[in-house]
Design a protein around this motif. Structure first.
Motif, mmCIF file in Angstrom:
data_model
loop_
_atom_site.group_PDB
_atom_site.id
_atom_site.type_symbol
_atom_site.label_atom_id
_atom_site.label_comp_id
_atom_site.label_asym_id
_atom_site.label_seq_id
_atom_site.Cartn_x
_atom_site.Cartn_y
_atom_site.Cartn_z
ATOM 1 N N SER A 53 0.840 -1.286 -0.012
ATOM 2 C CA SER A 53 -0.053 -0.102 0.027
ATOM 3 C C SER A 53 0.958 1.391 0.057
ATOM 4 N N ARG A 54 0.203 2.464 -0.336
ATOM 5 C CA ARG A 54 0.667 3.697 -0.513
ATOM 6 C C ARG A 54 -0.201 4.535 -0.979
ATOM 7 N N THR A 88 -0.054 6.879 -3.347
ATOM 8 C CA THR A 88 -0.180 7.007 -4.836
ATOM 9 C C THR A 88 -0.519 5.598 -5.658
ATOM 10 N N ALA A 89 -1.242 5.779 -6.747
ATOM 11 C CA ALA A 89 -1.651 4.636 -7.513
ATOM 12 C C ALA A 89 -0.106 4.131 -8.241
ATOM 13 N N LEU A 90 -0.368 3.075 -8.875
ATOM 14 C CA LEU A 90 0.827 2.563 -9.563
ATOM 15 C C LEU A 90 0.815 3.272 -10.913
ATOM 16 N N THR A 91 2.219 3.475 -11.303
ATOM 17 C CA THR A 91 2.530 4.246 -12.453
ATOM 18 C C THR A 91 2.284 3.141 -13.506
ATOM 19 N N GLU A 140 5.350 0.709 -13.251
ATOM 20 C CA GLU A 140 5.011 -0.085 -12.141
ATOM 21 C C GLU A 140 4.034 -1.209 -12.616
ATOM 22 N N THR A 141 2.777 -0.817 -12.981
ATOM 23 C CA THR A 141 1.915 -1.853 -13.676
ATOM 24 C C THR A 141 2.705 -2.860 -14.618
ATOM 25 N N ASP A 185 -5.974 2.120 -0.409
ATOM 26 C CA ASP A 185 -4.439 2.480 -0.712
ATOM 27 C C ASP A 185 -3.596 1.347 -1.171
ATOM 28 N N ILE A 199 -2.208 -1.085 -3.484
ATOM 29 C CA ILE A 199 -1.720 -1.016 -5.085
ATOM 30 C C ILE A 199 -1.538 -2.346 -5.417
ATOM 31 N N LEU A 252 8.599 -2.520 -6.319
ATOM 32 C CA LEU A 252 7.823 -1.618 -5.823
ATOM 33 C C LEU A 252 8.229 -1.231 -4.488
ATOM 34 N N ALA A 282 6.662 0.998 -1.301
ATOM 35 C CA ALA A 282 5.280 0.650 -0.692
ATOM 36 C C ALA A 282 5.594 -0.072 0.510
#
Length: 111
Positions: free
Chosen positions: A10-11, A13-16, A19-20, A51, A53, A85, A88
């Motif tokens: 979790s964090r 901000t969403a995955l870029t 990152e996805t 939160d 991701i 990641l 996270a």
């Protein structure tokens, strides 16, 4: 009674997109080496906590001879996900038992 391994990153901000793609690459490259095609392997949820991701779980096999190879493989996959990641906050646990993290070894079951 079944036992499951749960993993969550979790964090705020969403995955870029990069990152996805890295998460998908880990899932795709690790799947062919999974030792038992008839058992559940790394399974990522479509949606999780607000939160989260990355989140997922793996149900442990009923065949006791399969448990350790499945755990080792899935923990290896989750280790690769965490390294992809690194910013996270990760939580990995086998039901109520937290799985420790080691920077050099990754996730492991203590002896």
């Amino acid at each position: 009674m079944s036992t499951s391994l749960y993993y969550n990153a979790s964090r705020a901000t969403a995955l870029t997109a990069a990152e996805t793609a890295a998460v998908e690459r880990v899932v795709t490259t690790r799947q062919p080496s999974f030792p038992y095609p008839d058992e559940e392997s790394l399974f990522l949820y479509e949606e999780g906590e607000p939160d989260a991701i990355v989140a997922g779980s793996t149900k442990m096999p009923l065949d006791l001879d399969h448990v350790m190879p499945v755990l080792e493989h899935v923990l290896g996959s989750v280790t690769e996900l965490r390294r992809a990641l690194p910013d996270a906050k990760w939580h990995v646990h086998l039901d109520d038992f937290d799985i420790p993290w080691d920077e050099s070894e990754g996730y492991f079951l203590p002896a």
